[in-house]
Design a protein around this motif. Structure first.
Motif, PDB file in Angstrom:
ATOM      1  N   SER A 110      53.813  48.624   8.059  1.00 26.50           N
ATOM      2  CA  SER A 110      54.909  48.609   7.102  1.00 26.50           C
ATOM      3  C   SER A 110      54.396  48.016   5.791  1.00 26.50           C
ATOM      4  O   SER A 110      53.329  47.396   5.730  1.00 26.50           O
ATOM      5  CB  SER A 110      56.067  47.764   7.629  1.00 26.50           C
ATOM      6  OG  SER A 110      55.704  46.394   7.670  1.00 26.50           O
ATOM      7  N   ALA A 111      55.190  48.202   4.720  1.00 23.01           N
ATOM      8  CA  ALA A 111      54.809  47.623   3.435  1.00 23.01           C
ATOM      9  C   ALA A 111      54.723  46.106   3.530  1.00 23.01           C
ATOM     10  O   ALA A 111      53.848  45.474   2.918  1.00 23.01           O
ATOM     11  CB  ALA A 111      55.813  48.035   2.361  1.00 23.01           C
ATOM     12  N   ALA A 112      55.619  45.496   4.304  1.00 24.48           N
ATOM     13  CA  ALA A 112      55.578  44.049   4.479  1.00 24.48           C
ATOM     14  C   ALA A 112      54.294  43.621   5.177  1.00 24.48           C
ATOM     15  O   ALA A 112      53.673  42.614   4.807  1.00 24.48           O
ATOM     16  CB  ALA A 112      56.798  43.590   5.272  1.00 24.48           C
ATOM     17  N   GLN A 113      53.883  44.375   6.198  1.00 24.97           N
ATOM     18  CA  GLN A 113      52.628  44.047   6.881  1.00 24.97           C
ATOM     19  C   GLN A 113      51.441  44.183   5.945  1.00 24.97           C
ATOM     20  O   GLN A 113      50.539  43.340   5.938  1.00 24.97           O
ATOM     21  CB  GLN A 113      52.451  44.961   8.101  1.00 24.97           C
ATOM     22  CG  GLN A 113      53.375  44.631   9.255  1.00 24.97           C
ATOM     23  CD  GLN A 113      53.256  45.636  10.372  1.00 24.97           C
ATOM     24  OE1 GLN A 113      53.245  46.852  10.142  1.00 24.97           O
ATOM     25  NE2 GLN A 113      53.177  45.153  11.592  1.00 24.97           N
ATOM     26  N   ARG A 114      51.424  45.246   5.148  1.00 19.31           N
ATOM     27  CA  ARG A 114      50.299  45.435   4.229  1.00 19.31           C
ATOM     28  C   ARG A 114      50.229  44.319   3.193  1.00 19.31           C
ATOM     29  O   ARG A 114      49.144  43.899   2.801  1.00 19.31           O
ATOM     30  CB  ARG A 114      50.402  46.798   3.540  1.00 19.31           C
ATOM     31  CG  ARG A 114      50.055  47.969   4.442  1.00 19.31           C
ATOM     32  CD  ARG A 114      49.806  49.241   3.633  1.00 19.31           C
ATOM     33  NE  ARG A 114      51.008  49.674   2.936  1.00 19.31           N
ATOM     34  CZ  ARG A 114      51.939  50.468   3.455  1.00 19.31           C
ATOM     35  NH1 ARG A 114      51.810  50.900   4.701  1.00 19.31           N
ATOM     36  NH2 ARG A 114      52.991  50.824   2.742  1.00 19.31           N
ATOM     37  N   SER A 115      51.392  43.812   2.758  1.00 15.39           N
ATOM     38  CA  SER A 115      51.372  42.724   1.777  1.00 15.39           C
ATOM     39  C   SER A 115      50.732  41.467   2.352  1.00 15.39           C
ATOM     40  O   SER A 115      50.143  40.670   1.616  1.00 15.39           O
ATOM     41  CB  SER A 115      52.798  42.409   1.304  1.00 15.39           C
ATOM     42  OG  SER A 115      53.551  41.764   2.319  1.00 15.39           O
ATOM     43  N   ASN A 116      50.817  41.292   3.670  1.00  9.16           N
ATOM     44  CA  ASN A 116      50.222  40.116   4.297  1.00  9.16           C
ATOM     45  C   ASN A 116      48.699  40.181   4.358  1.00  9.16           C
ATOM     46  O   ASN A 116      48.044  39.188   4.678  1.00  9.16           O
ATOM     47  CB  ASN A 116      50.769  39.933   5.706  1.00  9.16           C
ATOM     48  CG  ASN A 116      52.214  39.484   5.707  1.00  9.16           C
ATOM     49  OD1 ASN A 116      52.679  38.858   4.760  1.00  9.16           O
ATOM     50  ND2 ASN A 116      52.935  39.795   6.784  1.00  9.16           N
ATOM     51  N   LEU A 117      48.128  41.340   4.060  1.00  4.34           N
ATOM     52  CA  LEU A 117      46.670  41.464   4.035  1.00  4.34           C
ATOM     53  C   LEU A 117      46.064  40.882   2.765  1.00  4.34           C
ATOM     54  O   LEU A 117      44.841  40.724   2.677  1.00  4.34           O
ATOM     55  CB  LEU A 117      46.264  42.932   4.156  1.00  4.34           C
ATOM     56  CG  LEU A 117      46.807  43.707   5.365  1.00  4.34           C
ATOM     57  CD1 LEU A 117      46.323  45.149   5.314  1.00  4.34           C
ATOM     58  CD2 LEU A 117      46.402  43.043   6.670  1.00  4.34           C
ATOM     59  N   LEU A 118      46.892  40.545   1.798  1.00 11.93           N
ATOM     60  CA  LEU A 118      46.401  40.043   0.514  1.00 11.93           C
ATOM     61  C   LEU A 118      46.091  38.547   0.596  1.00 11.93           C
ATOM     62  O   LEU A 118      46.909  37.771   1.091  1.00 11.93           O
ATOM     63  CB  LEU A 118      47.445  40.283  -0.585  1.00 11.93           C
ATOM     64  CG  LEU A 118      47.879  41.732  -0.803  1.00 11.93           C
ATOM     65  CD1 LEU A 118      49.031  41.782  -1.807  1.00 11.93           C
ATOM     66  CD2 LEU A 118      46.698  42.561  -1.274  1.00 11.93           C
ATOM     67  N   PRO A 119      44.941  38.112   0.090  1.00 14.00           N
ATOM     68  CA  PRO A 119      44.617  36.676   0.104  1.00 14.00           C
ATOM     69  C   PRO A 119      45.660  35.821  -0.610  1.00 14.00           C
ATOM     70  O   PRO A 119      45.943  34.694  -0.189  1.00 14.00           O
ATOM     71  CB  PRO A 119      43.265  36.620  -0.605  1.00 14.00           C
ATOM     72  CG  PRO A 119      42.650  37.963  -0.350  1.00 14.00           C
ATOM     73  CD  PRO A 119      43.801  38.927  -0.381  1.00 14.00           C
ATOM     74  N   LEU A 120      46.264  36.359  -1.688  1.00 12.86           N
ATOM     75  CA  LEU A 120      47.265  35.587  -2.418  1.00 12.86           C
ATOM     76  C   LEU A 120      48.498  35.336  -1.548  1.00 12.86           C
ATOM     77  O   LEU A 120      49.082  34.235  -1.583  1.00 12.86           O
ATOM     78  CB  LEU A 120      47.662  36.326  -3.695  1.00 12.86           C
ATOM     79  CG  LEU A 120      48.633  35.592  -4.626  1.00 12.86           C
ATOM     80  CD1 LEU A 120      48.005  34.289  -5.120  1.00 12.86           C
ATOM     81  CD2 LEU A 120      49.010  36.479  -5.816  1.00 12.86           C
TER      82      LEU A 120
END
Length: 249
Positions: free
Chosen positions: A30-40
């Motif tokens: 999901s888009a939420a899961q992909r956002s969690n891949l970001l170091p920030l």
């Protein structure tokens, strides 16, 4: 604890399905899961997590949440626990301090690094894994914790099935998630481009955990806490007094 190899985050999913042909294809994120891949995102997650429940209408600090979990689940020294979607390692740390062995899993390598930095405990193993379809052995954990990951996963039914599969008979499943309220903001965040979140109803969750018995279900604002036990009498699993514990915390 059973060893788990670390996967490499180089594709849309971590656990490809071998039956789907060359390269395989697993559940998309999901888009939420992909956002969690970001170091920030990982760097700021612990700050947000400490404040998130109050912003959702639950008068909860992390200390109170940990106290509720310990009072209802009573983790015991030497038990094996799985922390699904560990993020910055909140539940993993609570379990390690109870002298449990913990496998903390997450889709995000930056989240795992952040968790290991915040919870440097030898009783915790960290592994990059998608729990919508894992290769973990069945019946290998005394307990499973899922803190808000149910809202972010692309396949909530698959995640619940995996959590149930890896539990030993008599094992506990602890869930914290945002339940469906029918509010307009939830409708917005359910849209794929706005996060692709899902907000399950507690009755829906129960239907997707056949063979598990719900012993406690507590609501605070939009936040839902639930404890399930696999294939045992809830009275024999010390879980029938959840409301009393809630009122005394």
């Amino acid at each position: 604890m059973n060893p788990v190899s670390r996967s490499v985050q180089g594709q849309e999913n971590l656990n490809p399905d071998p039956s789907s042909g060359a390269g395989g294809s697993g559940p998309l994120l999901s888009a939420a899961q992909r956002s969690n891949l970001l170091p920030l995102t990982a760097a700021g997650y612990a700050w947000w997590r400490a404040r998130s429940l109050r912003s959702l209408g639950a008068d909860f600090t992390l200390e109170r949440e940990a106290a509720l979990f310990r009072a209802l689940c009573r983790p015991q020294a030497g038990q094996d626990w799985l922390d699904v979607g560990t993020s910055a390692g909140f539940y993993a740390g609570v379990l390690a301090r109870a002298d449990c062995r913990v496998l903390a899993v997450d889709l995000s390598a930056p989240m795992l690094r952040e968790g290991a930095k915040r919870e440097p405990d030898a009783r915790i193993d960290w592994a990059q894994l998608n729990m919508e379809r894992s290769d973990l052995p069945p019946a290998s954990f005394d307990g499973v914790t899922v803190g808000a990951t149910l809202n972010e996963t692309r396949g909530p039914a698959a995640l619940l099935a995996e959590c149930a599969r890896v539990l030993r008979p008599g094992g506990q499943l602890w869930l914290m998630y945002l339940r469906r309220t029918g509010g307009p903001l939830q409708a917005v965040f359910e849209r794929p481009k706005a996060g692709g979140l899902n907000f399950p109803d507690p009755a829906w969750v129960g239907r997707h955990l056949p063979g598990l018995i719900r012993t406690d279900g507590l609501s605070a604002g939009a936040v839902q806490f639930e404890r399930y036990v696999k294939g045992t009498d809830p009275q024999g699993a010390h879980g029938a007094a959840g409301r009393g514990v809630w009122e005394t915390l």
